[in-house]
Design an enzyme around this catalytic site. Structure first.
Site, short mmCIF file in Angstrom:
data_model
loop_
_atom_site.label_atom_id
_atom_site.label_comp_id
_atom_site.label_asym_id
_atom_site.label_seq_id
_atom_site.Cartn_x
_atom_site.Cartn_y
_atom_site.Cartn_z
N GLU A 214 -42.77 -53.55 -65.44
CA GLU A 214 -42.70 -53.44 -66.72
C GLU A 214 -41.79 -52.27 -67.06
OE1 GLU A 214 -47.05 -54.81 -68.44
OE2 GLU A 214 -46.61 -52.59 -68.39
N GLU B 213 -50.26 -60.16 -65.38
CA GLU B 213 -51.19 -59.67 -66.20
C GLU B 213 -51.73 -60.19 -67.36
OE1 GLU B 213 -50.41 -55.58 -66.68
OE2 GLU B 213 -49.73 -55.19 -64.80
#
Length: 479
Positions: free
Chosen positions: A198, A386
């Site tokens: 991320e 995720e």
């Protein structure tokens, strides 16, 4: 030199706001399905991150990370929590992996701690840290659990931050050295790699908003950090591919489906800007499309940091892209908000269900995001690396009845399956997270795990969601 996103149907036109086309009830699956519906080659697993679970912050030669320093400052993390001990996974990994095996979880995504391996960020390696991850990987394989390794999950060595961190272009060389060290020591056994976790979050929250480590605020650090992270994303991939030609190499992005609050031109344009910032800023350069500067004019200052040859250096042909989705964002125009001129409309104001993180529960969002990324011609495969939710779990009489999390996982999985059945190249799903953990600036309050952690005793308790996931993976449970 300018690196604008090319005039291609893959770029700004790809922002598709579809919620009004599919009322919520129309896109929920009604038929119960089992694991087999996803196919035999679909990868199932759980995800974690080193700083969030390991603890052992200053033993066996580990150097300080930016999160060790940031969380040690009063008021930076809720209740002044820190990750010094976390879940004590560093010491308890044998038992935790056996617990994972008992839940029939076949794949384990975890990150390596850069300062545990290179205390100063580069140069001298820490043999004790190298040995630790060798033991961890070996034990995974002994138990039949496949390791999926993330190189960088936010714990930058503090010694590098003192030299400018992600805002210093030298980090490209430092990261190449780190990636090569990891490949050298673990590449004979680890076949699945992710370069960054991320990048929009660790640059945005850490170098612009200041709410994450290292706590910097403003454009001065943020803009160069974005470009250097984009370079490292590709250079890290090249290091791994050169040294490990048979490995599967990916990287991961936080992705939120973005919609305008009202069907008005100003809100629609605001949503396009937010989508470009959250969902397109890092993926498009890697695909050779450049930065989406047409929709993010305030980011044109990034051109100052782009050197000759960088347009090619930011490209890399990843084997897969990791999608990390939790919610959607609803956006309205805001003249007074600097740069992006947009505000997020919170779930509470909209009267919709939300998690303990104040994120909307919106299963359709993962369906839209998977379709969005699937449209990029250069993406070979998508894996949900995720997905999960934090709720106010309680341990009562030795049990945790988290029915809301079971419902969340089932509803999101329905949307993943729907996308797959429509031809989206999604080939894996990892729950965040295996255990409750240190949740960055939120401390230990939010609980995402399939396994409950009593942080005072370090006692582990499998939640109902963990039992459900086991039964689903074993083919015993439908949803």
């Amino acid at each position: 030199m300018e690196m604008n996103a090319k005039s291609d149907k893959q770029t700004a036109d790809q922002t598709i706001f579809t919620s009004n086309q599919h009322p919520p009830g129309a896109i929920e699956h009604s038929a119960a399905v089992k694991r087999a519906a996803f196919g035999a080659d679909f990868a199932w697993g759980v995800s974690t991150a080193a700083y969030q679970i390991e603890g052992a912050h200053d033993i066996e030669g580990k150097g300080a990370s930016i999160w060790d320093v940031f969380s040690g400052k009063k008021g930076k993390v809720k209740l002044n929590h820190n990750g010094n001990f976390a879940c004590d996974f560093f010491n308890r990994y044998p038992d935790d992996l056996e617990l994972m095996q008992s839940l029939s979880i076949p794949n384990f995504r975890f990150s390596l701690s850069w300062p545990r391996l290179l205390p100063d960020g580069h140069g001298r390696a820490n043999q004790a840290g190298i040995d630790y991850y060798n033991r961890l990987i070996d034990h995974c394989l002994e138990l039949g659990i496949t390791p999926w390794v993330t190189l960088y999950h936010w714990d930058l060595p503090y010694e590098l931050e003192k030299k400018g961190g992600w805002a210093n272009r030298d980090i490209v060389g430092w990261f190449q050295e780190y990636a090569a060290l990891c490949a050298k020591h673990y590449g004979d056994r680890v076949k699945h790699w992710m370069v960054l976790n991320e990048p929009m979050v660790f640059t945005g929250a850490g170098y612009f908003l200041g709410v994450h480590a290292p706590g910097r605020i403003g454009f001065k650090g943020f803009v160069p950090a974005v470009h250097h992270a984009t370079l490292c994303q590709a250079e890290g991939g090249r290091v791994l591919r050169d040294l490990l030609p048979g490995a599967e190499i990916g990287t991961t992005f936080s992705c939120s489906h973005v919609e305008p609050y009202r069907p008005q031109e100003k809100d629609i344009k605001a949503a396009i800007r937010v989508d470009a910032l959250l969902n397109r800023l890092f993926i498009e350069p890697s695909l050779g499309l450049g930065y989406p500067l047409q929709d993010l004019k305030f980011m044109r200052r990034i051109e100052k940091y782009i050197l000759a040859g960088d347009e090619d250096k930011v490209k890399f042909d990843f084997d897969f892209i990791g999608i990390q989705n939790y919610t959607r964002e609803v956006v309205k125009h805001s003249f007074w908000t600097p740069f992006v001129q947009a505000n997020l409309v919170p779930p509470k104001k909209r009267g919709v269900p939300q998690t303990q993180m104040n994120w909307e529960v919106y299963p359709q969002g993962i369906y839209h995001i998977l379709h969005k990324y699937n449209q990029y011609k250069g993406i070979k495969k998508l894996i949900v690396t995720e997905n999960g939710a934090a709720f106010a779990d309680q341990l009562l009489d030795g049990e945790v009845h988290d029915t809301n999390r079971v419902d969340f996982l089932q509803r999101y999985l329905h949307q993943v399956l729907r996308a797959k059945q429509e031809g989206v190249k999604v080939q894996g799903y990892f729950v965040w997270s295996f255990v409750d953990n240190f949740e960055w600036a939120e401390g230990y309050h939010p609980r995402f795990g399939l396994v409950y952690i009593d942080y005072e005793t370090q006692q582990r308790t499998i939640k109902d969601s963990g039992h459900w996931y086991r039964d689903f993976l074993e083919g015993k449970q439908k949803f």
